[in-house]
Motif scaffolding. Structure first.
Motif, short mmCIF file in Angstrom:
data_model
loop_
_atom_site.label_atom_id
_atom_site.label_comp_id
_atom_site.label_asym_id
_atom_site.label_seq_id
_atom_site.Cartn_x
_atom_site.Cartn_y
_atom_site.Cartn_z
N GLY A 21 10.84 8.56 -2.62
CA GLY A 21 10.05 8.34 -1.41
C GLY A 21 9.37 6.99 -1.40
N SER A 22 8.44 6.84 -0.46
CA SER A 22 7.70 5.60 -0.33
C SER A 22 6.32 5.89 0.25
N VAL A 23 5.46 4.88 0.20
CA VAL A 23 4.12 4.96 0.76
C VAL A 23 4.07 3.97 1.91
N ARG A 68 10.88 -0.03 8.59
CA ARG A 68 10.64 -0.42 7.19
C ARG A 68 9.47 -1.38 7.10
N SER A 69 9.36 -2.23 8.12
CA SER A 69 8.30 -3.23 8.16
C SER A 69 8.10 -3.64 9.61
N ALA A 70 6.86 -3.93 9.98
CA ALA A 70 6.56 -4.42 11.33
C ALA A 70 5.53 -5.53 11.21
N HIS A 71 5.70 -6.54 12.03
CA HIS A 71 4.78 -7.68 12.05
C HIS A 71 4.43 -7.93 13.51
N VAL A 72 3.21 -7.60 13.87
CA VAL A 72 2.78 -7.57 15.26
C VAL A 72 1.71 -8.62 15.48
N SER A 73 1.85 -9.40 16.55
CA SER A 73 0.85 -10.42 16.90
C SER A 73 0.64 -10.43 18.40
N ALA A 107 6.68 -0.26 4.15
CA ALA A 107 6.98 0.90 3.33
C ALA A 107 7.14 0.41 1.91
N LEU A 108 6.29 0.88 1.02
CA LEU A 108 6.33 0.46 -0.37
C LEU A 108 7.00 1.55 -1.21
#
Length: 163
Positions: free
Chosen positions: A32-34, A131-136, A23-24
Motif C-alpha cells: 500500500g501507500s500513504v 499518484r501526484s497532483a500539483h495545483v496552483s 502517494a508515498l
C-alpha cells in the motif's frame, strides 16, 4: 480523498492557492501507500474556519453524509454569474513524455469555487488513481498537473511514454 478535501475547503469558502498531493510507498514488506496532502489556502471572507469544523466536515464527506456537489450547486444558484460574462473553456493537455510512471494531465482553467473538487470527481469517476497532483492558482487562473495511473498502478493505456 482529493475531491472530498477540495470540496470541504470550497464549502468553507477557502481559496486553494497551492496544493500538493503525493502517494508515498510504505516500507518494504508492507503493501500500500500513504497519501500526503499539503494545502495553502486563503479565506475568501473573514478568517479561517476552526480546524475541528474542517475535520468534522471532511469525515462527513468521506463517509458520504455530506453532499458537497449539492451544496456547491446551491451556492452557485444563489449567486448567479454576471449576465453575458462567459468563462473561457478549460484546456486539458496530456504530456505523454513527462513521466515514466504516470500519465500527466495539465488542466488550465479560470478559477471558480469548487473547481478542484469537480476535477477530482471527474478523475475519480474515470477510475484513475491520482499518484501526484500539483495545483496552483495564479490570479484568476488555475494551473493544475495531475499524475495519474490506472488501477494497476501503470500509466494509462495509449499514453505510455516511449522508453
Amino acid at each position: 480523498m482529493l475531491p472530498a478535501a477540495a470540496g470541504v475547503l470550497a464549502l468553507h469558502r477557502l481559496t486553494v492557492r497551492t496544493a500538493e498531493l503525493r502517494a508515498l510507498p510504505l516500507p518494504d514488506g508492507v503493501e500500500g501507500s500513504v497519501l500526503l496532502l499539503q494545502w495553502r489556502v486563503a479565506a475568501e471572507y473573514g478568517s479561517l474556519p476552526q480546524a475541528a469544523r474542517l475535520r468534522s466536515d471532511l469525515v462527513r464527506a468521506l463517509d458520504g453524509s455530506l453532499d458537497i456537489a449539492g451544496r456547491l450547486a446551491e451556492r452557485d444558484a444563489a449567486y448567479p454569474r454576471r449576465r453575458g460574462v462567459v468563462a473561457p473553456p478549460a484546456r486539458v493537455t496530456v504530456a505523454p513524455a513527462a513521466s515514466r510512471h504516470a500519465t500527466v494531465f495539465e488542466v488550465r482553467a479560470q478559477d471558480a469555487p469548487g473547481l478542484l473538487f469537480r476535477i477530482g470527481r471527474a478523475l475519480e469517476t474515470a477510475g484513475v488513481r491520482v499518484r501526484s497532483a500539483h495545483v496552483s492558482t495564479l490570479g484568476a487562473n488555475a494551473v493544475d498537473a495531475f499524475y495519474v495511473t490506472g488501477p494497476d498502478g501503470s500509466p494509462l493505456p495509449g499514453r505510455r511514454p516511449r522508453r
